[in-house]
Structure formats: C-alpha cells, structure tokens
Enzyme design. Structure first.
Site, PDB file in Angstrom:
ATOM      1  N   GLY A 118       2.001   7.951  -2.994  1.00  0.00           N
ATOM      2  CA  GLY A 118       2.118   6.755  -3.809  1.00  0.00           C
ATOM      3  C   GLY A 118       1.500   5.583  -3.058  1.00  0.00           C
ATOM      4  O   GLY A 118       1.484   5.559  -1.823  1.00  0.00           O
ATOM      5  N   CYS A 119       0.995   4.596  -3.792  1.00  0.00           N
ATOM      6  CA  CYS A 119       0.274   3.493  -3.146  1.00  0.00           C
ATOM      7  C   CYS A 119       1.185   2.673  -2.232  1.00  0.00           C
ATOM      8  O   CYS A 119       0.896   2.489  -1.042  1.00  0.00           O
ATOM      9  CB  CYS A 119      -0.409   2.622  -4.187  1.00  0.00           C
ATOM     10  SG  CYS A 119       0.672   1.990  -5.486  1.00  0.00           S
ATOM     11  N   TYR A 120       2.304   2.164  -2.770  1.00  0.00           N
ATOM     12  CA  TYR A 120       3.223   1.414  -1.928  1.00  0.00           C
ATOM     13  C   TYR A 120       3.763   2.296  -0.802  1.00  0.00           C
ATOM     14  O   TYR A 120       3.910   1.863   0.347  1.00  0.00           O
ATOM     15  CB  TYR A 120       4.411   0.909  -2.746  1.00  0.00           C
ATOM     16  CG  TYR A 120       4.117  -0.174  -3.740  1.00  0.00           C
ATOM     17  CD1 TYR A 120       3.547  -1.386  -3.359  1.00  0.00           C
ATOM     18  CD2 TYR A 120       4.451  -0.008  -5.085  1.00  0.00           C
ATOM     19  CE1 TYR A 120       3.320  -2.394  -4.274  1.00  0.00           C
ATOM     20  CE2 TYR A 120       4.219  -1.012  -6.012  1.00  0.00           C
ATOM     21  CZ  TYR A 120       3.648  -2.202  -5.607  1.00  0.00           C
ATOM     22  OH  TYR A 120       3.420  -3.196  -6.530  1.00  0.00           O
ATOM     23  N   SER A 122       2.489   4.906   0.737  1.00  0.00           N
ATOM     24  CA  SER A 122       1.588   5.212   1.849  1.00  0.00           C
ATOM     25  C   SER A 122       1.556   4.070   2.859  1.00  0.00           C
ATOM     26  O   SER A 122       1.566   4.300   4.071  1.00  0.00           O
ATOM     27  CB  SER A 122       0.183   5.517   1.327  1.00  0.00           C
ATOM     28  OG  SER A 122      -0.362   4.417   0.632  1.00  0.00           O
ATOM     29  N   GLN A 283      -4.557  -2.308   1.852  1.00  0.00           N
ATOM     30  CA  GLN A 283      -5.416  -1.270   1.286  1.00  0.00           C
ATOM     31  C   GLN A 283      -5.781  -1.640  -0.146  1.00  0.00           C
ATOM     32  O   GLN A 283      -5.224  -2.584  -0.727  1.00  0.00           O
ATOM     33  CB  GLN A 283      -4.702   0.082   1.287  1.00  0.00           C
ATOM     34  CG  GLN A 283      -3.470   0.136   0.396  1.00  0.00           C
ATOM     35  CD  GLN A 283      -2.853   1.523   0.324  1.00  0.00           C
ATOM     36  OE1 GLN A 283      -3.551   2.515   0.335  1.00  0.00           O
ATOM     37  NE2 GLN A 283      -1.534   1.577   0.255  1.00  0.00           N
TER      38      GLN A 283
END
Length: 307
Positions: A118-120, A122, A283
């Site tokens: 998941g973005c958050y 990672s 990111q």
C-alpha cells in the site's frame, strides 16, 4: 521468450500506470480481455490459464474472486501479483516490498503469490522497520503517523471530486481511525501497538509525504539523530529504489518532487537541542506507492531475484 502478463483491471488508475510502464518492453507480452468479457468467468479463466503472471488491479472483493478462479485452475494457474488490499496480511502471500529486509527480494522472486504494498504503508514501514530491527525503537512504542497524498491516493470519490474541480484544497480523512493500511503497517513494521494514523489529501493529483514525530529521550538508549540516520544508511545500502537523503537546511519538503519516479526518499529531520526528530518518507503514490512497486515486484518474479 516473452513472459505473458495479464492485467486484470487494466482500465483503473493502477492498471493503466502498470501498462504504461510495461509498454514497449520486449521481455513481456501483455494479454488483454475484451471489455465485454470482463465479467465472463470462463473467458477470464481461459486467459488466466494462458499467462505466467496475473496482476490484479481490482477492488478487494473482485481480487478475491479472481484468486478463486486461479485456485480452480490448479497447476495451470498463473502466479499472482495483487495490487489490492485483499491479501497483504493473508497467509501464503509474500509482501511485495523488496526493501523490507534481507532476503525479501528472493522471497518475492520465488513466490507464487505476491501482495503489492500500500502507498501509505510502504512509506511508514520504510521509516519504522529499520529502527525496530536496529533496536532504536520498541515495537510497543506509541506512534503517530501523519500523511498527505495527492487525490489519486484517496479513493474513487476523492478522485472524482478532484477531476470535477470541486475538491477542497486540503482534507483530512479516515478519522474513524480504521484505515485499511494499518494492518500491513503493523505486520511488516513489526509493531506490537496500533499506531495513530492520520491521512490527508491535498489538491494535487499525485505525490506523497509520510511523517512520524519522535521524542528521542523516550527511545531505547536515548539515541541521537545520527544514530537513526546510520540505521537507515545500513538498511538501505545498495537498495535500488529507496535512498537515504540529507535533510535540507530550509526544513522543507515538496510532496510532488518525486512525481513520475519509482523511487522513495527517507529523511531524518532533527533538533538535538530539543531532542526531537521527525522521520519523513517521500514518494509518488502512483510510483513506488503502487504501479512502480508492482513493476519492481514483477521484475523480481520474472528474473529470479535479481535486484
């Protein structure tokens, strides 16, 4: 011979980004299903049985349905790379964050089923796991994780509001404190206590900053900021897509600076006189936070662990 790849859900944001990254590559052949057959189980099973890897860019329930179709294929089933939330902490799935720890790239390369990050999650894991592994942060330490993402990371309704020009300039959300990334943050950062996670979105399409404040006097051994910095330097030595950066002197970070990149940057901002620090990861939430991470994992799955 080119590896045959099926992107299930290629019309969505993540699927489109993955297709764009793979376009023009000679080592992969992208296999598509006709739009009118997307809900045809037999047509999908036929495609699944003909490819090496299926990349799932679907809502959780739909991803589970495709996995069930693969289960029914037995030995003819493809390997699976799931970009949904459905299997990130499920037994039998390898977590698709190669920089997690030594041996993770090889584990991904050998796995039949990989759950993309998941973005958050990672970013939070990238900040927390090295410090916990180094003994600089206890697993049960009370933590607050703050994050801001572009609207593309906030879900369908937020994306539609942004695209229609009616989104607010800044918005906190998930204030019921049950965000779906918390389980994977706890599992792979090795947290024993649930963190307080406060996500938000800004009025821009993509880009992400995740920050974690720390009182250095409350940490084991009362470390200095340099100790945190050194732990990250050791953990990410040689990593292809995560790098430790020196905190800029002006004390500012632009959330959009890595847009279009598949990399992540890690920072330690600190005031030794106050014995305070803020850990920050930056990111592109559509890059290393989603599609870029998926392609990185796919390359590991296809290339036998080269990283």
């Amino acid at each position: 011979m080119a590896a045959r790849i099926f992107i299930d859900g290629e019309a969505g944001t993540t699927g489109l980004e993955i297709r764009e990254r793979l376009a023009g590559r000679t080592d992969v052949e992208l296999v598509a299903i006709a739009p009118e057959q997307r809900k045809d189980r037999n047509a999908k099973k036929e495609i699944l049985s003909s490819v090496e890897v299926a990349i799932l860019c679907l809502p959780d329930d739909a991803a589970k349905e495709t996995v069930a179709l693969c289960d029914a294929l037995g030995e003819a089933a493809p390997r699976i790379l799931d970009a949904s939330t459905a299997h990130r902490v499920a037994p039998g799935w390898v977590y698709g964050f190669p920089e997690l720890c030594p041996g993770q790239p090889e584990a991904i390369s050998k796995a039949a089923r990989v759950a993309n990050v998941g973005c958050y999650a990672s970013s939070a894991i990238a900040l927390l796991r090295p410090l916990i592994d180094a003994g600089l942060l206890l697993a049960d330490h009370p933590l607050t994780i703050n994050a801001v993402s572009g609207y593309s990371g906030g879900g369908r309704q937020m994306i539609e509001a942004y695209e229609q020009g009616v989104a607010p300039a800044f918005e906190l959300y998930a204030l019921g404190l049950e965000h779906k990334h918390i389980p994977e943050i706890m599992a792979y950062a090795r947290l024993a206590q649930r963190p307080l996670f406060v996500p938000s979105v800004g009025n821009f399409r993509q880009g992400m900053l995740v920050s974690i404040p720390l009182l250095l006097e409350t940490l084991p051994g009362r470390p200095k900021a340099a100790d945190l910095h050194d732990a990250y330097a050791r953990h990410y030595l040689g990593a292809a897509h995560v790098r430790l950066c020196e905190a800029p002197q002006n004390g500012k970070l632009d959330a959009l600076a890595l847009n279009g990149s598949d990399d992540m940057e890690v920072y330690v901002f600190a005031n030794e006189n106050r014995r305070q620090a803020v850990l920050v990861a930056r990111q592109d939430n559509l890059g290393k936070g989603a599609s870029g991470a998926a392609v990185q994992n796919l390359d590991l799955m296809l290339n036998g662990g080269e990283f």
